[in-house]
Scaffold this active site. Structure first.
Site, PDB file in Angstrom:
ATOM      1  N   HIS A 170       0.813  -1.228   0.000  1.00 22.58           N
ATOM      2  CA  HIS A 170       0.000   0.000   0.000  1.00 22.58           C
ATOM      3  C   HIS A 170       0.840   1.267   0.000  1.00 22.58           C
ATOM      4  O   HIS A 170       0.371   2.319   0.428  1.00 22.58           O
ATOM      5  CB  HIS A 170      -0.946  -0.007   1.207  1.00 22.58           C
ATOM      6  CG  HIS A 170      -1.925  -1.147   1.176  1.00 22.58           C
ATOM      7  ND1 HIS A 170      -2.497  -1.690   2.303  1.00 22.58           N
ATOM      8  CD2 HIS A 170      -2.426  -1.851   0.130  1.00 22.58           C
ATOM      9  CE1 HIS A 170      -3.305  -2.683   1.948  1.00 22.58           C
ATOM     10  NE2 HIS A 170      -3.273  -2.801   0.636  1.00 22.58           N
ATOM     11  N   CYS A 198       3.062  20.112  -7.927  1.00 17.28           N
ATOM     12  CA  CYS A 198       4.189  19.504  -8.642  1.00 17.28           C
ATOM     13  C   CYS A 198       4.946  20.597  -9.398  1.00 17.28           C
ATOM     14  O   CYS A 198       4.334  21.355 -10.163  1.00 17.28           O
ATOM     15  CB  CYS A 198       3.670  18.446  -9.607  1.00 17.28           C
ATOM     16  SG  CYS A 198       4.940  17.773 -10.684  1.00 17.28           S
ATOM     17  N   GLY A 238      -1.419  -9.347  12.822  1.00 22.33           N
ATOM     18  CA  GLY A 238      -2.018  -8.026  13.043  1.00 22.33           C
ATOM     19  C   GLY A 238      -2.834  -7.509  11.880  1.00 22.33           C
ATOM     20  O   GLY A 238      -2.881  -6.307  11.654  1.00 22.33           O
ATOM     21  N   THR A 239      -3.483  -8.408  11.177  1.00 22.75           N
ATOM     22  CA  THR A 239      -4.355  -7.957  10.093  1.00 22.75           C
ATOM     23  C   THR A 239      -5.745  -8.555  10.260  1.00 22.75           C
ATOM     24  O   THR A 239      -5.879  -9.721  10.619  1.00 22.75           O
ATOM     25  CB  THR A 239      -3.773  -8.288   8.695  1.00 22.75           C
ATOM     26  OG1 THR A 239      -4.748  -7.933   7.706  1.00 22.75           O
ATOM     27  CG2 THR A 239      -3.374  -9.735   8.538  1.00 22.75           C
TER      28      THR A 239
HETATM   29  P1  NAD Z   1      -7.130  -3.285  10.551  1.00 21.66           P
HETATM   30  O1  NAD Z   1      -7.166  -1.961  11.230  1.00 21.66           O
HETATM   31  O2  NAD Z   1      -8.248  -3.652   9.672  1.00 21.66           O
HETATM   32  O3  NAD Z   1      -6.992  -4.469  11.614  1.00 21.66           O
HETATM   33  C1  NAD Z   1      -5.983  -4.477  12.549  1.00 21.66           C
HETATM   34  C2  NAD Z   1      -5.898  -5.860  13.145  1.00 21.66           C
HETATM   35  O4  NAD Z   1      -4.835  -5.839  14.074  1.00 21.66           O
HETATM   36  C3  NAD Z   1      -7.151  -6.310  13.880  1.00 21.66           C
HETATM   37  O5  NAD Z   1      -7.497  -7.616  13.457  1.00 21.66           O
HETATM   38  C4  NAD Z   1      -6.715  -6.300  15.348  1.00 21.66           C
HETATM   39  O6  NAD Z   1      -7.336  -7.322  16.110  1.00 21.66           O
HETATM   40  C5  NAD Z   1      -5.237  -6.550  15.222  1.00 21.66           C
HETATM   41  N1  NAD Z   1      -4.426  -6.047  16.324  1.00 21.66           N
HETATM   42  C6  NAD Z   1      -4.665  -4.965  17.107  1.00 21.66           C
HETATM   43  N2  NAD Z   1      -3.656  -4.815  17.983  1.00 21.66           N
HETATM   44  C7  NAD Z   1      -2.769  -5.813  17.738  1.00 21.66           C
HETATM   45  C8  NAD Z   1      -1.522  -6.189  18.302  1.00 21.66           C
HETATM   46  N3  NAD Z   1      -0.983  -5.484  19.301  1.00 21.66           N
HETATM   47  N4  NAD Z   1      -0.880  -7.269  17.808  1.00 21.66           N
HETATM   48  C9  NAD Z   1      -1.425  -7.983  16.787  1.00 21.66           C
HETATM   49  N5  NAD Z   1      -2.602  -7.673  16.213  1.00 21.66           N
HETATM   50  C10 NAD Z   1      -3.265  -6.612  16.682  1.00 21.66           C
HETATM   51  O7  NAD Z   1      -5.759  -3.332   9.790  1.00 21.66           O
HETATM   52  P2  NAD Z   1      -5.402  -4.048   8.462  1.00 21.66           P
HETATM   53  O8  NAD Z   1      -5.865  -5.457   8.483  1.00 21.66           O
HETATM   54  O9  NAD Z   1      -3.967  -3.775   8.267  1.00 21.66           O
HETATM   55  O10 NAD Z   1      -6.261  -3.294   7.332  1.00 21.66           O
HETATM   56  C11 NAD Z   1      -6.574  -1.932   7.348  1.00 21.66           C
HETATM   57  C12 NAD Z   1      -5.771  -1.091   6.373  1.00 21.66           C
HETATM   58  O11 NAD Z   1      -5.370   0.116   6.994  1.00 21.66           O
HETATM   59  C13 NAD Z   1      -4.504  -1.770   5.970  1.00 21.66           C
HETATM   60  O12 NAD Z   1      -4.416  -1.747   4.612  1.00 21.66           O
HETATM   61  C14 NAD Z   1      -3.389  -0.954   6.557  1.00 21.66           C
HETATM   62  O13 NAD Z   1      -2.366  -0.748   5.647  1.00 21.66           O
HETATM   63  C15 NAD Z   1      -4.006   0.381   6.851  1.00 21.66           C
HETATM   64  N6  NAD Z   1      -3.444   0.960   8.067  1.00 21.66           N
HETATM   65  C16 NAD Z   1      -2.082   1.069   8.159  1.00 21.66           C
HETATM   66  C17 NAD Z   1      -1.527   1.529   9.320  1.00 21.66           C
HETATM   67  C18 NAD Z   1      -0.024   1.625   9.412  1.00 21.66           C
HETATM   68  O14 NAD Z   1       0.663   1.786   8.407  1.00 21.66           O
HETATM   69  N7  NAD Z   1       0.534   1.493  10.615  1.00 21.66           N
HETATM   70  C19 NAD Z   1      -2.326   1.879  10.395  1.00 21.66           C
HETATM   71  C20 NAD Z   1      -3.718   1.770  10.249  1.00 21.66           C
HETATM   72  C21 NAD Z   1      -4.273   1.290   9.068  1.00 21.66           C
END
Ligand code: NAD
Length: 291
Positions: A170, A198, A238-239
């Site tokens: 992403h 730009c 963590g997804t």
């Molecule tokens: P999501 O927000 O849909 O889900 C997050 C998942 O992480 C949940 O299933 C939750 O139970 C789990 N989780 C929460 N705390 C945790 C921990 N400490 N350890 C392990 N798991 C934990 O996120 P997603 O599945 O990545 O999809 C949402 C989209 O949003 C993604 O494409 C992502 O790239 C984007 N996003 C990215 C960031 C980032 O870059 N840090 C932050 C937020 C959302």
């Protein structure tokens, strides 16, 4: 958990090809909220409509994203990203859901709001540090014969922890691109304007992430599916496993005969099919699993 941990360790010890998929959850312990956390902390916006986009619950770019995917192979997918600070109320963008800001339509309709939201997120990412989960994966890569780390995150924390073979599905929030031509622009945020323009074509500058409804980088997607379908062990960490096409990766690995280990404190559509589920936070489970 201890028994599952031992089984998972044995699977990893016997594996020569390891693929990993991470989502927002792995960065939660670095202080970067997941979408779901952000939404539950901030609550749904009150009557707010997205700036140009339409509200979607479980669809992205019109694609249905909930539920276990059928079959393997890159669905040629669409997607994007985002996160908003739990409970943070400053900024015009605070009244919108992350998904409603992370679209090309939202940016076209209200570039200033979207740009400022990303500026705030960038600041947050710049201040964050990799946690024990990121570090454990970087260490795993050093001793694995074949290793690929596929991430949905845009925060760059895996590389900052020392991971090398990182497939960013992403994009990266620290990169700028031209909204018209897509070219990467260096130091564009130092140009005047909110957002800046730009210097070559005058179009708006946009963050270098994949927004909802946009295509994922084809090479990254191809590499991700190749890694998933060619591995012995696939770690899904963590997804929420609901956003396509990334959500298909663990199922593609399963269908190709790999063992799949899920690390997540809550159950997901993958949990019922995963070979092993390690229910817990990545920052606690991964050092125990991989240490
Ligand atoms: P999501 O927000 O849909 O889900 C997050 C998942 O992480 C949940 O299933 C939750 O139970 C789990 N989780 C929460 N705390 C945790 C921990 N400490 N350890 C392990 N798991 C934990 O996120 P997603 O599945 O990545 O999809 C949402 C989209 O949003 C993604 O494409 C992502 O790239 C984007 N996003 C990215 C960031 C980032 O870059 N840090 C932050 C937020 C959302």
């Amino acid at each position: 958990m201890d028994e599952n941990l031992a089984k998972a360790r044995a699977l990893l010890a016997a594996a020569s090809r390891i693929a990993v998929l991470t989502g927002a959850g792995i960065s939660a312990e670095s202080g970067i909220p997941t979408f779901r956390d952000a939404m539950s902390a901030a609550g749904p916006p009150q009557g707010a409509r997205p700036p140009g986009g339409e509200r979607r619950e479980a669809t992205i770019g019109g694609d249905h994203v909930a539920g276990p995917p059928q079959g393997a192979g890159p669905p040629g997918g669409e997607r994007r990203e985002a996160t908003i600070g739990g409970g943070h109320t400053a900024g015009l963008w605070a009244q919108f859901r992350p998904e409603d800001l992370a679209t090309p339509e939202a940016f076209a309709a209200n570039p200033k709001v979207v740009w400022e939201w990303y500026a705030w997120r960038r600041e947050r990412v710049a201040k964050a540090a990799p946690n024990a989960g990121h570090t454990a994966l970087a260490n795993l890569e050093r001793r694995a014969a074949h290793f690929a780390l596929i991430t949905q995150n845009v925060d760059g924390l895996h590389r900052r922890a020392g991971s090398r073979n990182v497939i960013e599905l992403h994009g990266n929030i620290m990169i700028d691109r031209c909204f018209a031509e897509g070219r990467v622009l260096a130091a564009a945020d130092e140009l005047p304007g909110t957002p800046p323009r730009c210097a070559r074509c005058g179009a708006l500058v946009r963050p270098g992430v994949v927004w909802f409804g946009e295509m994922l980088p084809p090479k990254a997607l191809e590499d991700a599916f190749a890694a998933a379908q060619g591995c012995d062990v696939f770690l899904s960490i963590g997804t929420s496993t609901v956003v396509e096409p990334a959500a298909s990766l663990p199922f593609a690995a399963l269908d190709a005969g790999a063992s799949v280990i899920e690390v997540n404190p809550t159950r997901t559509p993958l949990s019922a099919r995963a070979t092993i589920v390690l229910a817990g936070a990545a920052g606690e489970v991964l050092p125990r699993l991989l240490g």
